[in-house]
Design an enzyme around this catalytic site. Structure first.
Site, PDB file in Angstrom:
ATOM      1  CE1 TYR A  52     -25.578  -7.580  81.502  1.00 31.96           C
ATOM      2  CE2 TYR A  52     -25.422  -5.328  82.268  1.00 31.96           C
ATOM      3  CZ  TYR A  52     -24.994  -6.347  81.440  1.00 31.96           C
ATOM      4  OH  TYR A  52     -23.962  -6.114  80.557  1.00 31.96           O
ATOM      5  CB  SER A 148     -22.272  -4.156  73.247  1.00 38.33           C
ATOM      6  OG  SER A 148     -21.664  -5.075  74.102  1.00 38.33           O
ATOM      7  CG  ASN A 149     -19.850  -8.052  73.045  1.00 37.37           C
ATOM      8  OD1 ASN A 149     -18.742  -7.976  73.573  1.00 37.37           O
ATOM      9  ND2 ASN A 149     -20.966  -8.108  73.746  1.00 37.37           N
ATOM     10  CD1 TRP A 215     -17.886  -5.762  77.087  1.00 39.89           C
ATOM     11  CD2 TRP A 215     -17.592  -7.529  78.412  1.00 39.89           C
ATOM     12  NE1 TRP A 215     -18.012  -6.895  76.319  1.00 39.89           N
ATOM     13  CE2 TRP A 215     -17.839  -8.006  77.107  1.00 39.89           C
ATOM     14  CE3 TRP A 215     -17.386  -8.476  79.429  1.00 39.89           C
ATOM     15  CZ2 TRP A 215     -17.872  -9.365  76.777  1.00 39.89           C
ATOM     16  CZ3 TRP A 215     -17.423  -9.832  79.103  1.00 39.89           C
ATOM     17  CH2 TRP A 215     -17.661 -10.256  77.794  1.00 39.89           C
ATOM     18  CB  SER A 216     -15.269  -8.508  82.210  1.00 36.30           C
ATOM     19  OG  SER A 216     -16.605  -8.883  82.430  1.00 36.30           O
ATOM     20  N   GLY A 221     -10.237 -13.558  81.698  1.00 42.47           N
ATOM     21  CA  GLY A 221     -10.514 -13.622  80.255  1.00 42.47           C
ATOM     22  C   GLY A 221      -9.837 -14.809  79.598  1.00 42.47           C
ATOM     23  CG  LEU A 228      -6.805  -9.383  86.433  1.00 36.86           C
ATOM     24  CD1 LEU A 228      -5.535  -8.762  87.000  1.00 36.86           C
ATOM     25  CD2 LEU A 228      -7.190  -8.628  85.162  1.00 36.86           C
ATOM     26  CG  PHE A 229      -6.856  -8.718  91.039  1.00 37.21           C
ATOM     27  CD1 PHE A 229      -5.832  -7.910  90.556  1.00 37.21           C
ATOM     28  CD2 PHE A 229      -8.162  -8.289  90.892  1.00 37.21           C
ATOM     29  CE1 PHE A 229      -6.105  -6.692  89.954  1.00 37.21           C
ATOM     30  CE2 PHE A 229      -8.446  -7.074  90.295  1.00 37.21           C
ATOM     31  CZ  PHE A 229      -7.421  -6.275  89.814  1.00 37.21           C
TER      32      PHE A 229
END
Ligand SMILES: NC(=O)c1ccc[n+]([C@@H]2O[C@H](COP(=O)([O-])OP(=O)(O)OC[C@H]3O[C@@H](n4cnc5c(N)ncnc54)[C@H](OP(=O)(O)O)[C@@H]3O)[C@@H](O)[C@H]2O)c1
Length: 307
Positions: A52, A148-149, A215-216, A221, A228-229
């Site tokens: 990150y 993860s994933n 996550w996220s 997506g 999304l807002f």
């Protein structure tokens, strides 16, 4: 903030975690404020990755945390390994160990509470992962492990050699992005949503006591840009989010997180806001529990019809 027990461990942690992916854009003072706000809101679990901000996010967190009057053992620090950005994935023993050493140095800590394999490496040799995990555990550098994933068969492959329980699987999920749920509603139909693209990872994780960390949780997506807002593709969903936010007297972020928390899989969403006000308003999710009717209304209002 409610706490959840992480299955297969003795961890009792905040049900909402803070992701540190975006901390590289903050000054040390801003980072201190973000961490303090999270702690004051009851968040005691922080998610990192070696990559990150090219390592800057971990470094800034490490600097900022060391300035605070908070003991290391009152918080939980998780990091991830295995991605060489833009180039390849690397689950070799050498890379895993090097990566953890780098994270520990940047985070200014002696141990990680959890280490996750970030994205599946098809060149994985489970024996090597097992050796790396053994060494890191023996040296007291990592307490718990996860992925993860990953899909179920990828986890099974690791389990062939890895002795430690894999206790987390971090997967993208929000109220507008939930393919792992869609396929379960559309079994044996011939539409797009019926395609099981993840090997029934949701049920697999529940059956195997693996905690999903969505996550996220605010991203739209489904290959759409942005959050999304107020997203033009999710007008109806936003109407319902606003209405419920008013009814519960909380933020719409809180409703979006409450939707994830309402699922009985005991998920631990990872929010990524670096805005103290938004961190506080997101944690309001922990003070409410959506009804079954509200959960399904939010699902349908995203344009996802039930068969
Ligand atoms: N395992 C993986 O492959 C993987 C991949 C990606 C992320 N992650 C983890 O998940 C964490 C969260 O990911 P994320 O940051 O994408 O999550 P997120 O919480 O969905 O998104 C956070 C971003 O959305 C913005 N945002 C949220 N609500 C907003 C609003 N109402 N208006 C304007 N902006 C808004 C935030 O801005 P502000 O900062 O201004 O609030 C921030 O930039 C990461 O930190 C990381 O730890 C894991």
């Amino acid at each position: 903030m409610r706490k959840i027990n992480i299955a297969q461990t003795d961890l009792e942690v905040s049900e909402i975690a803070l992701g540190i992916m975006r901390m590289n854009s903050l000054s040390n003072e801003e980072a201190e404020r973000v961490i303090e706000t999270a702690l004051d809101s009851g968040i005691n679990y922080f998610d990192h990755a070696d990559i990150y901000g090219g390592g800057e996010s971990e470094r800034i967190f490490g600097e900022a945390f060391s300035e605070l009057d908070t003991s290391r053992d009152s918080v939980y620090i998780q990091s991830k390994t295995g991605i060489i950005p833009g180039k390849m994935y690397d689950f070799s023993k050498e890379h895993i160990i090097q990566s953890v050493e780098g994270s520990l140095t940047r985070l200014k800590t002696d141990y990680l509470d959890a280490l996750l394999l970030h994205r599946p490496d098809t060149l994985v040799e489970p024996e090597e992962v097992a050796e790396a995990f053994e060494q890191l555990e023996r040296q007291g550098k990592v307490r718990f492990f996860g992925v993860s994933n990953h899909n179920p068969m990828q986890i099974e492959l690791l389990k062939k050699n890895v002795r430690q329980p894999l206790v987390f699987n971090q997967l993208q999920m929000s109220v507008s992005h939930h393919p792992m749920i869609d396929a379960g509603f559309n079994v044996n139909r011939s539409n797009e949503l019926s395609i099981d693209r993840d090997g029934s990872i949701l049920d697999y994780c529940r059956l195997n006591d693996i905690t999903i960390q969505p996550w996220s949780p605010f991203q739209a997506g489904n290959d759409k840009q942005g959050i999304l807002f107020d997203h033009s593709d999710y007008e109806q969903l936003n109407k319902v989010l606003y209405r419920l936010a008013e009814e519960y007297n909380v933020s719409r972020e809180a409703i979006a997180i409450a939707w994830l928390l309402r699922h009985p899989a005991n998920m631990q969403p990872i929010i990524g806001s670096m805005n103290p006000g938004r961190i506080v308003s997101s944690t309001q999710a922990s003070s409410l529990r959506l009804s079954r009717e509200e959960w399904y209304e939010l699902y349908r209002s995203g344009g996802f019809q039930l068969p």
